[in-house]
Motif scaffolding. Structure first.
Motif, PDB file in Angstrom:
ATOM      1  N   VAL A  32       0.848  -1.201   0.000  1.00 24.06           N
ATOM      2  CA  VAL A  32       0.000   0.000   0.000  1.00 24.06           C
ATOM      3  C   VAL A  32       0.878   1.243   0.000  1.00 24.06           C
ATOM      4  O   VAL A  32       0.656   2.188  -0.774  1.00 24.06           O
ATOM      5  N   ALA A  35       2.428   1.722  -3.441  1.00 27.60           N
ATOM      6  CA  ALA A  35       1.470   2.214  -4.428  1.00 27.60           C
ATOM      7  C   ALA A  35       1.240   3.711  -4.248  1.00 27.60           C
ATOM      8  O   ALA A  35       1.188   4.469  -5.225  1.00 27.60           O
ATOM      9  N   PHE A  36       1.130   4.147  -3.005  1.00 28.67           N
ATOM     10  CA  PHE A  36       0.935   5.571  -2.717  1.00 28.67           C
ATOM     11  C   PHE A  36       2.149   6.385  -3.175  1.00 28.67           C
ATOM     12  O   PHE A  36       2.004   7.388  -3.869  1.00 28.67           O
ATOM     13  N   HIS A  54      -9.249  -1.508   4.701  1.00 26.56           N
ATOM     14  CA  HIS A  54      -8.822  -0.450   3.784  1.00 26.56           C
ATOM     15  C   HIS A  54      -7.931   0.536   4.533  1.00 26.56           C
ATOM     16  O   HIS A  54      -7.972   0.621   5.752  1.00 26.56           O
ATOM     17  N   TYR A  70      -7.133   3.084  -0.157  1.00 27.08           N
ATOM     18  CA  TYR A  70      -6.491   1.943  -0.799  1.00 27.08           C
ATOM     19  C   TYR A  70      -7.003   0.636  -0.195  1.00 27.08           C
ATOM     20  O   TYR A  70      -7.289   0.566   0.997  1.00 27.08           O
ATOM     21  N   SER A  71      -7.061  -0.401  -1.032  1.00 22.97           N
ATOM     22  CA  SER A  71      -7.338  -1.735  -0.517  1.00 22.97           C
ATOM     23  C   SER A  71      -6.070  -2.250   0.155  1.00 22.97           C
ATOM     24  O   SER A  71      -4.985  -1.669   0.007  1.00 22.97           O
ATOM     25  N   GLY A  74      -3.155  -2.648  -2.162  1.00 24.30           N
ATOM     26  CA  GLY A  74      -2.539  -1.482  -2.776  1.00 24.30           C
ATOM     27  C   GLY A  74      -3.307  -0.877  -3.935  1.00 24.30           C
ATOM     28  O   GLY A  74      -2.813   0.026  -4.601  1.00 24.30           O
ATOM     29  N   GLU A  75      -4.512  -1.354  -4.191  1.00 24.80           N
ATOM     30  CA  GLU A  75      -5.315  -0.793  -5.274  1.00 24.80           C
ATOM     31  C   GLU A  75      -6.060   0.439  -4.786  1.00 24.80           C
ATOM     32  O   GLU A  75      -6.722   0.393  -3.748  1.00 24.80           O
ATOM     33  N   PRO A  76      -5.954   1.560  -5.513  1.00 24.54           N
ATOM     34  CA  PRO A  76      -6.727   2.742  -5.115  1.00 24.54           C
ATOM     35  C   PRO A  76      -8.217   2.486  -5.340  1.00 24.54           C
ATOM     36  O   PRO A  76      -8.620   1.991  -6.393  1.00 24.54           O
TER      37      PRO A  76
END
Length: 82
Positions: A32, A35-36, A54, A70-71, A74-76
């Motif tokens: 996460v 990804a950010f 989340h 984010y999940s 790491g998915e927004p």
């Protein structure tokens, strides 16, 4: 003298219980965090919160305020610009 001591103690108690204290640290999974950082390099005033499975992050980026969710993978999921 007693009044000033009581006032001082009350003042310290109010600050200790208010939002001025430090929040508990949120352990953000590396995926996460990565990804950010890839999406918002150089973001400032970053604050993370855990919301179930989340992760929500509030931050400043290029002079704007954002909030992104984010999940755990790491998915927004959602983005808001303030």
């Amino acid at each position: 003298m007693l009044k000033s001591c009581l006032l001082t103690l009350l003042t310290f108690a109010l600050f200790a219980c208010g939002d001025g204290g430090t929040a508990a640290a949120v352990e953000v999974p590396a995926v996460v965090q990565s990804a950010f950082e890839a999406s918002y390099p150089g973001a400032t005033d970053v604050t993370w919160e855990e919301d179930g499975d989340h992760y929500e992050v509030e931050f400043d980026f290029n002079g704007e305020e954002f909030e992104v969710e984010y999940s755990a993978t790491g998915e927004p999921l959602e983005m808001e610009e303030d």
